[in-house]
Each structure stands twice: as C-alpha cells, then as structure tokens.
Scaffold this active site. Structure first.
Site, short mmCIF file in Angstrom:
data_model
loop_
_atom_site.label_atom_id
_atom_site.label_comp_id
_atom_site.label_asym_id
_atom_site.label_seq_id
_atom_site.Cartn_x
_atom_site.Cartn_y
_atom_site.Cartn_z
N HIS A 1 0.63 -1.29 0.38
CA HIS A 1 -0.23 0.09 -0.31
C HIS A 1 0.85 1.04 -0.21
O HIS A 1 0.54 2.40 -0.62
CB HIS A 1 -0.85 -0.41 1.27
N SER B 1 -2.84 -8.29 2.95
CA SER B 1 -3.00 -8.34 4.18
C SER B 1 -3.96 -9.91 5.26
O SER B 1 -3.52 -9.90 6.17
CB SER B 1 -4.54 -7.52 4.02
#
Length: 285
Positions: free
Chosen positions: A37, A188
């Site tokens: 990210h 994640s």
C-alpha cells in the site's frame, strides 16, 4: 491528515478541490496497510496533487461472514502510516454510511464474463462486490487517477474494463507486486499464517517462477504437463489448490498457439489462509 467518515463531508471537500483544479488520486484499500500500500501511495504522489486513501472493509465482496469478521482491522496503525506518508485525506466510512439500507437487494455493478471466470468461479459474487464498491468510490471521490496493485491481476483487468465501458474519466495506474525478500507477495492475509505456514508460503511464488522458466525453455510447448508437475509439487508442500493455470494475459481466456503474452494465475490455500499470486511472461518465436 483530514479524516473523513461522512459522505456529505467528502462531497463538500471534493467540490473544494475541484474548484482549485487539483489533480486527485484515489488509492482504495480495506486497511491493514502494508508495504504494498505504501508503494501505491508513493506512486500516486508522482501523478497527483492530492492523494485520497479509502479504508473500507467491504462486506459485499466476502463469500462468507466469518472471513469478513476475521479480516484484520488496524485502524490506528493505518492512520500512523498514512500520516507518516503525508497522505492528505483518509476516507473511512462505516458500513451504514456506504450501504444505508443494507446489502439485501442493493444496486450492484457487474462486469460480465471477466467476473465469472477463474477467481470469480472460485468465489461467486466476489467481483460484483468489488466493482460495486469501486464504482461508489469513483462516484464519490471523482479521481483523475486511481492506483491498484498487480497481485490482484484479474481484479485489475476488471476495473480497467469497468472504467472503459462505463466511460469514467479516470486513468488506472498499476503497480507490480511488492514482495518480501523471500518472494512472498505482501498481503493483509499473511498475518493469518502460523510460523510453519510462513516458512512454506514462499514456495508458491518460487513454483510460479520455476514454471514460467520451464515454459520459456520449452518455447511454449508441453504447458499442460508443466502445469500439472507444478501443481503436484505444491500439493506435496501442503498447499490446497483452487487455481494454478496459464491464461491469455490480456483476456484471461485459455491460451492458444498464437498467444505470446501469457500469465500464470494462482490461488491456493495454506491452512486457513488463501494466497493469490501471478507472473506474466512473453513467449518468443
């Protein structure tokens, strides 16, 4: 950093930015931010004046309630990362804000064919959830650019098709998959891996790389045999395979003799964690 949780406040802010002729970039996320990210945010800063990151764990794209509930939630840590990267705006609505009348009978956006093959076949309804929330975010943020990672390759193609066919004036910029030193793609979901599974997980990309090398060495011949050997190897290593195959990288159709740009897509389970990855190769005559 301006943290906005309300749609009306976001709309007001976007109007202000548009009046000032600011170039806006959107980085849509579900939170639990990692180095992948951060790289997307850094990429966005090269293209735009204002970076808007969204954090919304979208229930519509989950196949089961348990998976949705156990998705990692690290809001305070995410805010720390975003402030450190000097992100101007965080949009983090709750479920009621985005789906005020609930999910039942909610208007949705479907990209036919591409959403129903490969990963879409393994996870029915998943991509409808993705495209619906992406459209909502595009409508609210009105970005000039939006940024996506190439790890979710099928999703990337679907978003590009959606933008083209719904005439969104948005440029989609993609970022190659960001990896740990051992080759494992940042995700994640990696937090769900136990210590033994963390040791095994890198074998997925190593196997993909080896498969690509063999296909190149064989000049695109014996692909089914090569894929089968790789699948059997992963199974012996403890992976359960949903998807491990070769596709046309532009259409995701099965490959033909004429295809020169192909991609291996993989979706596997390691314990209770689903890992996805891919690698694109160009075949030469």
């Amino acid at each position: 950093m301006n943290i906005i949780k309300n749609i009306h406040l976001l709309e007001k802010k976007i109007k202000e930015l548009k009046k000032k002729k600011k170039v806006i970039g959107l980085v849509p996320t579900m939170g639990n931010l990692h180095n992948g990210h951060i790289k997307l945010i850094l990429l966005a800063k090269k293209y735009v004046d204002i970076v808007i990151v969204s954090i919304f764990i979208n229930p519509m794209q989950f196949n089961n309630l348990l998976d949705f509930k156990k998705y990692p939630k690290t809001f305070e840590q995410d805010c720390y990362i975003l402030r450190k990267e000097k992100v101007e705006i965080l949009f983090c609505p709750d479920i009621h804000e985005m789906y005020p009348h609930g999910l039942k009978n909610y208007t949705y956006v479907d990209v036919p064919k591409l959403s129903n093959i490969i990963e879409g076949r393994a996870r029915p309804g998943h991509f409808i959830g993705v495209t619906t929330i992406i459209c909502k975010l595009f409508n609210l943020v009105q970005p000039n650019f939006s940024f996506f990672g190439e790890k979710d390759y099928q999703q990337l193609l679907i978003v590009k098709k959606l933008v083209k066919e719904l005439n969104y004036p948005i440029k989609i910029i993609s970022l190659p998959t960001i990896r740990l030193e051992n080759g494992l793609a940042f995700s994640s979901r990696n937090k769900h891996l136990n210590s033994l599974e963390q040791e095994k997980a890198p074998y997925l990309y190593k196997t993909i790389e080896h498969t690509c090398n063999v296909i190149i060495q064989n000049k695109g011949k014996k692909i089914p045999k090569t894929i089968n050997i790789s699948r059997q190897y992963l199974i012996k290593k403890g992976f359960y395979i949903d998807i491990f195959d070769v596709y046309n990288s532009k259409t995701l159709n099965p490959i033909s003799k004429e295809n020169k740009s192909i991609i291996i897509l993989a979706s596997v389970w390691l314990g209770n964690t689903r890992l996805i990855d891919n690698k694109k190769i160009i075949l030469k005559n």
